[in-house]
Design a protein around this motif. Structure first.
Motif, PDB file in Angstrom:
ATOM      1  N   GLY A  35       0.299  -1.093   0.011  1.00  0.00           N
ATOM      2  CA  GLY A  35      -0.266   0.337  -0.029  1.00  0.00           C
ATOM      3  C   GLY A  35       0.791   1.179  -0.115  1.00  0.00           C
ATOM      4  O   GLY A  35       2.381   1.198  -0.204  1.00  0.00           O
ATOM      5  N   PRO A  36       0.315   2.293  -0.178  1.00  0.00           N
ATOM      6  CA  PRO A  36       0.735   3.383   0.026  1.00  0.00           C
ATOM      7  C   PRO A  36       1.399   4.081   1.184  1.00  0.00           C
ATOM      8  O   PRO A  36       1.405   3.656   1.942  1.00  0.00           O
ATOM      9  CB  PRO A  36      -0.178   4.796  -0.257  1.00  0.00           C
ATOM     10  CG  PRO A  36      -1.315   3.773  -1.105  1.00  0.00           C
ATOM     11  CD  PRO A  36      -1.239   2.300  -0.201  1.00  0.00           C
ATOM     12  N   ARG A  37       2.956   4.629   0.644  1.00  0.00           N
ATOM     13  CA  ARG A  37       4.383   4.986   2.218  1.00  0.00           C
ATOM     14  C   ARG A  37       3.331   5.913   2.886  1.00  0.00           C
ATOM     15  O   ARG A  37       2.864   6.914   1.976  1.00  0.00           O
ATOM     16  CB  ARG A  37       4.970   4.662   1.652  1.00  0.00           C
ATOM     17  CG  ARG A  37       5.758   3.343   1.733  1.00  0.00           C
ATOM     18  CD  ARG A  37       7.382   3.016   1.182  1.00  0.00           C
ATOM     19  NE  ARG A  37       7.915   2.484  -0.039  1.00  0.00           N
ATOM     20  CZ  ARG A  37       8.188   2.488  -0.053  1.00  0.00           C
ATOM     21  NH1 ARG A  37       9.718   3.124  -0.120  1.00  0.00           N
ATOM     22  NH2 ARG A  37       9.958   1.162  -0.938  1.00  0.00           N
ATOM     23  N   LEU A  54       4.666  18.152   2.438  1.00  0.00           N
ATOM     24  CA  LEU A  54       5.164  17.622   1.348  1.00  0.00           C
ATOM     25  C   LEU A  54       4.592  17.365   0.163  1.00  0.00           C
ATOM     26  O   LEU A  54       4.623  17.737  -1.005  1.00  0.00           O
ATOM     27  CB  LEU A  54       5.668  16.719   1.856  1.00  0.00           C
ATOM     28  CG  LEU A  54       6.966  16.109   0.992  1.00  0.00           C
ATOM     29  CD1 LEU A  54       7.561  17.267  -0.063  1.00  0.00           C
ATOM     30  CD2 LEU A  54       8.448  14.948   1.694  1.00  0.00           C
ATOM     31  N   LYS A  55       3.474  16.385   0.722  1.00  0.00           N
ATOM     32  CA  LYS A  55       2.336  15.498  -0.263  1.00  0.00           C
ATOM     33  C   LYS A  55       1.525  16.893  -1.088  1.00  0.00           C
ATOM     34  O   LYS A  55       1.742  16.541  -1.934  1.00  0.00           O
ATOM     35  CB  LYS A  55       1.347  14.778   0.709  1.00  0.00           C
ATOM     36  CG  LYS A  55      -0.004  13.718  -0.508  1.00  0.00           C
ATOM     37  CD  LYS A  55      -0.437  12.350  -0.326  1.00  0.00           C
ATOM     38  CE  LYS A  55      -1.154  12.109  -1.195  1.00  0.00           C
ATOM     39  NZ  LYS A  55      -2.310  12.558  -1.698  1.00  0.00           N
ATOM     40  N   LEU A  91       6.678  12.349  -5.689  1.00  0.00           N
ATOM     41  CA  LEU A  91       6.231  11.632  -5.009  1.00  0.00           C
ATOM     42  C   LEU A  91       5.375   9.767  -5.022  1.00  0.00           C
ATOM     43  O   LEU A  91       5.173   9.249  -4.223  1.00  0.00           O
ATOM     44  CB  LEU A  91       4.504  12.411  -5.804  1.00  0.00           C
ATOM     45  CG  LEU A  91       3.284  11.867  -4.498  1.00  0.00           C
ATOM     46  CD1 LEU A  91       2.755  12.400  -3.414  1.00  0.00           C
ATOM     47  CD2 LEU A  91       1.958  12.536  -5.814  1.00  0.00           C
ATOM     48  N   TRP A  92       5.824   9.609  -6.216  1.00  0.00           N
ATOM     49  CA  TRP A  92       5.322   7.490  -6.767  1.00  0.00           C
ATOM     50  C   TRP A  92       7.367   6.763  -5.567  1.00  0.00           C
ATOM     51  O   TRP A  92       6.766   6.508  -4.959  1.00  0.00           O
ATOM     52  CB  TRP A  92       5.666   7.656  -7.832  1.00  0.00           C
ATOM     53  CG  TRP A  92       6.185   6.384  -7.977  1.00  0.00           C
ATOM     54  CD1 TRP A  92       4.916   5.404  -7.724  1.00  0.00           C
ATOM     55  CD2 TRP A  92       6.928   4.731  -7.764  1.00  0.00           C
ATOM     56  NE1 TRP A  92       5.620   3.905  -7.384  1.00  0.00           N
ATOM     57  CE2 TRP A  92       6.959   3.756  -8.159  1.00  0.00           C
ATOM     58  CE3 TRP A  92       8.821   5.610  -8.515  1.00  0.00           C
ATOM     59  CZ2 TRP A  92       7.411   2.841  -8.174  1.00  0.00           C
ATOM     60  CZ3 TRP A  92       8.938   3.900  -8.313  1.00  0.00           C
ATOM     61  CH2 TRP A  92       8.825   3.176  -8.433  1.00  0.00           C
ATOM     62  N   LYS A  93       8.461   7.855  -5.651  1.00  0.00           N
ATOM     63  CA  LYS A  93       9.499   7.930  -5.093  1.00  0.00           C
ATOM     64  C   LYS A  93       8.796   7.524  -3.667  1.00  0.00           C
ATOM     65  O   LYS A  93       9.600   7.159  -2.665  1.00  0.00           O
ATOM     66  CB  LYS A  93      10.240   8.480  -5.461  1.00  0.00           C
ATOM     67  CG  LYS A  93      11.342   7.861  -4.733  1.00  0.00           C
ATOM     68  CD  LYS A  93      13.309   8.499  -4.920  1.00  0.00           C
ATOM     69  CE  LYS A  93      14.452   8.129  -4.466  1.00  0.00           C
ATOM     70  NZ  LYS A  93      14.956   6.744  -4.740  1.00  0.00           N
ATOM     71  N   LEU A  94       8.404   8.329  -3.234  1.00  0.00           N
ATOM     72  CA  LEU A  94       8.003   8.490  -2.009  1.00  0.00           C
ATOM     73  C   LEU A  94       7.035   7.851  -1.163  1.00  0.00           C
ATOM     74  O   LEU A  94       7.109   6.950  -0.381  1.00  0.00           O
ATOM     75  CB  LEU A  94       8.074  10.031  -0.415  1.00  0.00           C
ATOM     76  CG  LEU A  94       9.656  10.959  -1.312  1.00  0.00           C
ATOM     77  CD1 LEU A  94       8.917  12.830  -1.588  1.00  0.00           C
ATOM     78  CD2 LEU A  94       9.898  10.745  -0.362  1.00  0.00           C
ATOM     79  N   GLN A  97      -4.125  10.092 -11.443  1.00  0.00           N
ATOM     80  CA  GLN A  97      -2.831  10.799 -11.318  1.00  0.00           C
ATOM     81  C   GLN A  97      -2.344  10.712 -13.255  1.00  0.00           C
ATOM     82  O   GLN A  97      -1.396  11.454 -13.326  1.00  0.00           O
ATOM     83  CB  GLN A  97      -1.923  11.161  -9.995  1.00  0.00           C
ATOM     84  CG  GLN A  97      -2.642  11.044  -9.173  1.00  0.00           C
ATOM     85  CD  GLN A  97      -1.460  10.887  -7.962  1.00  0.00           C
ATOM     86  OE1 GLN A  97      -1.537   9.488  -7.772  1.00  0.00           O
ATOM     87  NE2 GLN A  97      -1.576  11.729  -6.695  1.00  0.00           N
ATOM     88  N   LEU A  98      -1.858   8.759 -12.884  1.00  0.00           N
ATOM     89  CA  LEU A  98      -1.361   8.888 -14.333  1.00  0.00           C
ATOM     90  C   LEU A  98      -1.244   8.680 -14.935  1.00  0.00           C
ATOM     91  O   LEU A  98      -1.252   9.194 -16.233  1.00  0.00           O
ATOM     92  CB  LEU A  98      -1.034   7.643 -13.742  1.00  0.00           C
ATOM     93  CG  LEU A  98      -0.319   6.461 -12.918  1.00  0.00           C
ATOM     94  CD1 LEU A  98      -0.960   4.403 -13.018  1.00  0.00           C
ATOM     95  CD2 LEU A  98       0.695   6.298 -13.520  1.00  0.00           C
ATOM     96  N   VAL A  99      -3.272   9.212 -15.502  1.00  0.00           N
ATOM     97  CA  VAL A  99      -3.957   9.655 -16.746  1.00  0.00           C
ATOM     98  C   VAL A  99      -3.365  11.221 -17.270  1.00  0.00           C
ATOM     99  O   VAL A  99      -3.440  11.535 -18.244  1.00  0.00           O
ATOM    100  CB  VAL A  99      -5.491   9.342 -16.334  1.00  0.00           C
ATOM    101  CG1 VAL A  99      -6.224  10.330 -17.759  1.00  0.00           C
ATOM    102  CG2 VAL A  99      -5.671   8.313 -16.592  1.00  0.00           C
TER     103      VAL A  99
END
Length: 210
Positions: A6-8, A14-15, A66-69, A77-79
């Motif tokens: 799941g998301p960290r 920061l987000k 954002l993805w790395k964190l 978000q991808l679209v």
């Protein structure tokens, strides 16, 4: 692009900075460069086009961070990232701001259509995206999904009206603040639905919809 665990969790400030920072940077850069003309490779570009060219990598860097964190990016978000690259790139390549201005229209039409397809299948695809934020009964999710679908279509129409009939500066203000305010106001008006269909019992929240 989701980690199996799941998301960290990351700092909410920061987000927010990674999600909204690029848009605010675009707005500030536009105000600074809107009246300037840049000659690059023998071609003249208005400030809006130059700012758009800068916005694309800034947005992608912020999304990558954002993805790395978090090890998570939503489908929305991808679209959005793909459409920003495509339509922002077309605006820069063809030196035509209309493509970038059309991007929100396409995003909202795609999201609205996707929710509509889910509704036709008797499903709330909005639930898969937002269930962690607001646990609701299945009936509540279906009602909310219909309303969000209509909101997306309405915003698509509104964006078309704004960019086709008003100045670029007006559209930039609308894109930066108007759309965000409209979505916020919409969810504020749904408070009665959230109260009516909220799931208070944890066991009920984990129970699969029939």
């Amino acid at each position: 692009m989701t980690d199996q665990a799941g998301p960290r969790p990351i700092n909410p400030m920061l987000k927010s900075a990674l999600e909204f920072g690029p848009l605010l940077a675009f707005f500030a850069a536009y105000l600074a460069l809107k009246d300037r003309i840049f000659t690059i490779g023998g071609t003249e570009y208005e400030g809006f086009i130059v700012v758009t060219a800068g916005f694309i990598p800034v947005f992608l860097i912020a999304t990558g961070l954002l993805w790395k964190l978090t090890r998570h990016l939503s489908r929305m978000q991808l679209v959005t990232a793909v459409l920003i690259v495509i339509f922002g790139g077309l605006s820069v390549w063809l030196n035509d701001d209309r493509f970038f201005k059309m991007k929100p229209t396409l995003i909202y039409l795609l999201f609205g259509t996707a929710l509509g397809i889910g509704l036709l299948r008797g499903e709330s695809w909005l639930r898969a995206v937002m269930e962690g934020l607001m646990p609701l009964k299945q009936e509540g999710w279906m009602i909310l999904t219909r309303r969000v679908m209509l909101m997306f279509f309405g915003l698509a129409v509104l964006n078309e009206v704004i960019w086709r009939t008003m100045s670029t500066e007006t559209w930039v203000y609308f894109k930066t603040f108007g759309l965000t305010a409209a979505v916020f106001a919409f969810f504020m008006t749904q408070s009665s639905l959230f109260k009516t269909y909220a799931i208070e019992d944890e066991a009920e929240a984990d129970k699969p919809a029939e």
